[in-house]
Design a protein around this motif. Structure first.
Motif, mmCIF file in Angstrom:
data_model
loop_
_atom_site.group_PDB
_atom_site.id
_atom_site.type_symbol
_atom_site.label_atom_id
_atom_site.label_comp_id
_atom_site.label_asym_id
_atom_site.label_seq_id
_atom_site.Cartn_x
_atom_site.Cartn_y
_atom_site.Cartn_z
ATOM 1 N N THR A 23 0.840 -1.198 0.000
ATOM 2 C CA THR A 23 0.000 0.000 0.000
ATOM 3 C C THR A 23 0.878 1.252 0.000
ATOM 4 N N GLY A 24 1.921 1.251 0.806
ATOM 5 C CA GLY A 24 2.854 2.380 0.828
ATOM 6 C C GLY A 24 3.519 2.592 -0.527
ATOM 7 N N GLY A 31 0.172 8.245 -5.927
ATOM 8 C CA GLY A 31 -0.189 9.419 -5.128
ATOM 9 C C GLY A 31 -1.256 9.086 -4.110
ATOM 10 N N ASP A 32 -1.145 9.690 -2.935
ATOM 11 C CA ASP A 32 -2.087 9.373 -1.858
ATOM 12 C C ASP A 32 -3.474 9.949 -2.080
ATOM 13 N N GLU A 33 -3.594 10.992 -2.884
ATOM 14 C CA GLU A 33 -4.936 11.542 -3.107
ATOM 15 C C GLU A 33 -5.825 10.539 -3.843
ATOM 16 N N PHE A 34 -5.240 9.709 -4.683
ATOM 17 C CA PHE A 34 -6.018 8.685 -5.385
ATOM 18 C C PHE A 34 -6.384 7.552 -4.435
ATOM 19 N N LEU A 35 -5.429 7.122 -3.623
ATOM 20 C CA LEU A 35 -5.673 5.972 -2.750
ATOM 21 C C LEU A 35 -6.521 6.313 -1.530
ATOM 22 N N LEU A 36 -6.647 7.598 -1.195
ATOM 23 C CA LEU A 36 -7.517 7.953 -0.069
ATOM 24 C C LEU A 36 -8.961 7.592 -0.370
ATOM 25 N N PHE A 46 -5.681 -4.617 -9.257
ATOM 26 C CA PHE A 46 -4.786 -3.620 -9.830
ATOM 27 C C PHE A 46 -5.428 -2.917 -11.023
ATOM 28 N N ASN A 47 -6.223 -3.643 -11.807
ATOM 29 C CA ASN A 47 -6.795 -3.059 -13.011
ATOM 30 C C ASN A 47 -8.115 -2.336 -12.732
ATOM 31 N N ALA A 48 -9.120 -3.063 -12.260
ATOM 32 C CA ALA A 48 -10.450 -2.476 -12.099
ATOM 33 C C ALA A 48 -10.506 -1.447 -10.968
ATOM 34 N N ASP A 49 -9.874 -1.737 -9.836
ATOM 35 C CA ASP A 49 -9.963 -0.830 -8.684
ATOM 36 C C ASP A 49 -8.923 0.290 -8.714
ATOM 37 N N LEU A 50 -7.682 -0.064 -9.017
ATOM 38 C CA LEU A 50 -6.603 0.926 -8.960
ATOM 39 C C LEU A 50 -6.249 1.523 -10.321
ATOM 40 N N ALA A 51 -6.719 0.889 -11.389
ATOM 41 C CA ALA A 51 -6.428 1.349 -12.763
ATOM 42 C C ALA A 51 -4.931 1.568 -12.960
#
Length: 170
Positions: A23-24, A31-36, A46-51
């Protein structure tokens, strides 16, 4: 049975630690703004959720290599999958892969452990040697100029024929 519980607890702690590290790494990459907005869990894909894009997979592979060494080869792990499996891959699959690989690496005996175990009990303890220090840098010497060959000496000029001397009368 107690060892099974201990092994399971260690795996869970290891899994949670690996998930936190990944996660880190993902925060560092995207960038943390996307993962927040998206909590990363074992089921996050990795594909559908995190693109995640291919260049980001390369960055993740580099961070994994820096953290875990050559034992964790993300590109090699992905090469074993077909395109559908890669697109559907979850963070949990990577966490489990890292857990298996690092656990296997830790369970292999180290070369110095084998050597120390095979040494007789009366042998002197193995001590570390002084660290190798670098010497002054080696520089290439300037090439020595090759002297040009001297031409052979010119032959001495032939002496002029002697003039006949007048005969003395007598």
């Amino acid at each position: 049975m107690a060892s099974d519980t201990t092994d399971s607890a260690a795996r869970t702690a290891g899994t949670a630690g690996i998930l936190a590290e990944i996660t880190g790494m993902l925060v560092e990459i995207v960038g943390d703004e996307f993962l927040l907005a998206e909590e990363v869990t074992m089921k996050t894909t990795f594909n559908a959720d995190l693109a995640l894009e291919s260049i980001e997979f390369v960055a993740l592979a580099e961070l994994l290599h820096q953290r875990y060494g050559r034992e964790v080869d993300l590109m090699g792990f992905l090469a074993e999958k077909d395109m559908e499996e890669i697109l559907a891959m979850s963070v949990g699959e990577l966490v489990e892969h890292i857990g298996r690989v690092t656990h296997a690496a830790l369970s292999r005996p180290r070369p110095e452990t084998v050597t120390a175990a095979a040494a007789p009990a009366t042998a002197a303890p193995v001590t570390a040697t002084a660290p190798v220090t670098a010497t002054a840098p080696v520089t290439a010497a300037a090439p020595t100029p090759v002297p040009k060959p001297t031409p052979p000496p010119k032959p001495a000029p032939k002496p002029a024929p002697a003039a006949p001397t007048p005969a003395k009368a007598g």
